[in-house]
Enzyme design. Structure first.
Site, short mmCIF file in Angstrom:
data_model
loop_
_atom_site.label_atom_id
_atom_site.label_comp_id
_atom_site.label_asym_id
_atom_site.label_seq_id
_atom_site.Cartn_x
_atom_site.Cartn_y
_atom_site.Cartn_z
N ASP A 35 0.86 -1.18 0.00
CA ASP A 35 0.00 0.00 0.00
C ASP A 35 0.90 1.23 0.00
O ASP A 35 1.66 1.46 0.94
CB ASP A 35 -0.89 -0.01 1.25
CG ASP A 35 -2.00 1.03 1.18
OD1 ASP A 35 -2.14 1.69 0.13
OD2 ASP A 35 -2.73 1.17 2.18
N ASP B 54 -2.75 2.49 -6.25
CA ASP B 54 -1.72 2.59 -5.21
C ASP B 54 -1.66 1.39 -4.27
O ASP B 54 -0.99 1.45 -3.24
CB ASP B 54 -1.90 3.87 -4.40
CG ASP B 54 -3.23 3.92 -3.66
OD1 ASP B 54 -4.11 3.09 -3.95
OD2 ASP B 54 -3.38 4.80 -2.79
N GLU B 55 -2.32 0.29 -4.59
CA GLU B 55 -2.20 -0.89 -3.74
C GLU B 55 -2.41 -2.16 -4.55
O GLU B 55 -3.11 -2.16 -5.56
CB GLU B 55 -3.18 -0.84 -2.56
CG GLU B 55 -4.64 -0.92 -2.94
CD GLU B 55 -5.54 -1.11 -1.73
OE1 GLU B 55 -5.26 -1.98 -0.89
OE2 GLU B 55 -6.55 -0.38 -1.65
#
Length: 364
Positions: free
Chosen positions: A18, A116-117
């Site tokens: 993350d 983003d993860e």
């Protein structure tokens, strides 16, 4: 008696990565003068008449209680010295692509959850490294060295625990949850921290006197099923660290779209068509990224009075051609009844998606 059998595969090695305050971190990286200052990604409410929402913010801004989905107006009221940045989503997408290429050095079994993860299954990784913790550290190092950003990592034997672990120590943390430690780790967590347990379920659990993982562990399965239906079965297993959901390297997408809300209303046809063009090109680029083709083009228009119109056209052939998407979306707009109110939002979406076929050449 258990309604559903307990099956717990603890042999896998799963990492959840993350990125730390991703959009804001990219802006800080590119403008070091922002470091140490509260940064909010979202329209400045002083320029929009109070409209707009927070996309994300850095950790400095979070100290003031600012968070994603909060209105920009409230964010400003909480922290008048906050620096508002509209955001550059093409830049963020480019950085996200860099990060995904780093993941692919270690395994092809990568399930992106957002820009983003992502989850990575490194049980059988490309480098033959036995330690998932070592791989997580290498990924953190590579991202920092090559991209200039930090990320948090969670390592465990399933996705549920890996996700909770990555949230446990931020920013730039690394948390390992072994099978022998899982119950202890979960017991101490507030129930609202359990991934996949929404606000309404949390409220219902609180009404039942359940506030922590330890509380949840003590509740019989049948009681949870009586209160939550099938989701009670999931809660019973979450309390025990059981989740056998695989890391899916190709998540099934039902649609790919792009839409924008405008602080300044659109009235002129040239401006409207220009924005349709931008959205169409964005959709085409996303189709390219995901190796998808689509048949149905959807145009969404929201006017100043919040009237929203959605209209779709299904094509005879699959496409991801930007010019074709733009043309069809423009034609849809031309077919709508005239509305003198300015346009607040425009969106273009492609549905009826299929994987790219090798002998079809429909690139940009």
């Amino acid at each position: 008696m258990l309604i559903f059998p307990l099956i717990n595969d603890t042999s896998r090695k799963i990492i959840h990565i993350d990125m730390d305050a991703f959009f804001a971190a990219v802006e800080e990286r590119d403008n070091p003068a922002l470091k140490g200052k509260p940064v909010v990604i979202g329209k400045d409410p002083r320029e929009t008449g109070g409209r707009g929402v927070v996309s994300t913010c850095n950790y400095e801004a979070r100290k003031y209680g600012i968070h994603s989905a909060m209105s920009s107006k409230e964010a400003y009221e909480r922290c008048p010295k906050a620096i508002f940045i509209s955001g550059n989503y093409e830049k963020y997408r480019t950085v996200g692509d860099q990060i995904r290429r780093i993941f692919k050095r270690y395994t092809d079994v990568v399930e992106p959850m957002s820009i983003d993860e992502a989850y990575l299954d490194v049980t059988n990784n490309k480098l033959g490294i036995k330690s998932a913790v070592k791989i997580a550290k290498l990924i953190q190092h590579d991202i920092w060295k090559e991209v200039g950003l930090t990320c948090s990592a969670g390592v465990s034997y399933n996705k549920f625990l890996a996700k909770l672990a990555s949230d446990f120590e931020k920013p730039h943390g690394l948390t390992l949850v072994l099978k022998e430690d899982a119950l202890c780790f979960l017991a101490k967590l507030p129930i609202e921290k359990f991934h996949g347990v929404g606000k309404k379920s949390v409220e219902k659990l609180h009404d039942m006197g359940i506030y922590t993982g330890q509380d949840l562990l003590a509740v019989p399965e049948m009681t949870l099923i009586d209160h939550f239906g099938r989701f009670g079965f999931d809660l019973y297993r979450k309390a025990r660290g059981i989740s056998n959901s695989p890391v899916k390297s190709d998540r099934i997408r039902k649609s790919i779209g792009s839409e924008r809300t405008y602080a300044k209303l659109l009235y002129q046809e040239t401006d409207i068509k220009a924005e349709i063009s931008k959205n169409a090109k964005r959709v085409a680029a996303l189709l390219q990224d995901h190796k998808k083709l689509g048949k149905t083009i959807v145009l969404k228009v929201r006017y100043a009075d919040f009237t929203t119109l959605t209209k779709r056209v299904t094509l005879p052939e699959l496409t991801r051609n930007a010019a074709q998407i733009e043309q069809v979306a423009g034609d849809i707009f031309d077919s709508l009844s005239e509305n003198p109110a300015g346009i607040r939002l425009l969106g273009v979406t492609m549905t009826n998606l299929e994987d790219k076929v090798a002998d079809i050449s429909l690139d940009l």
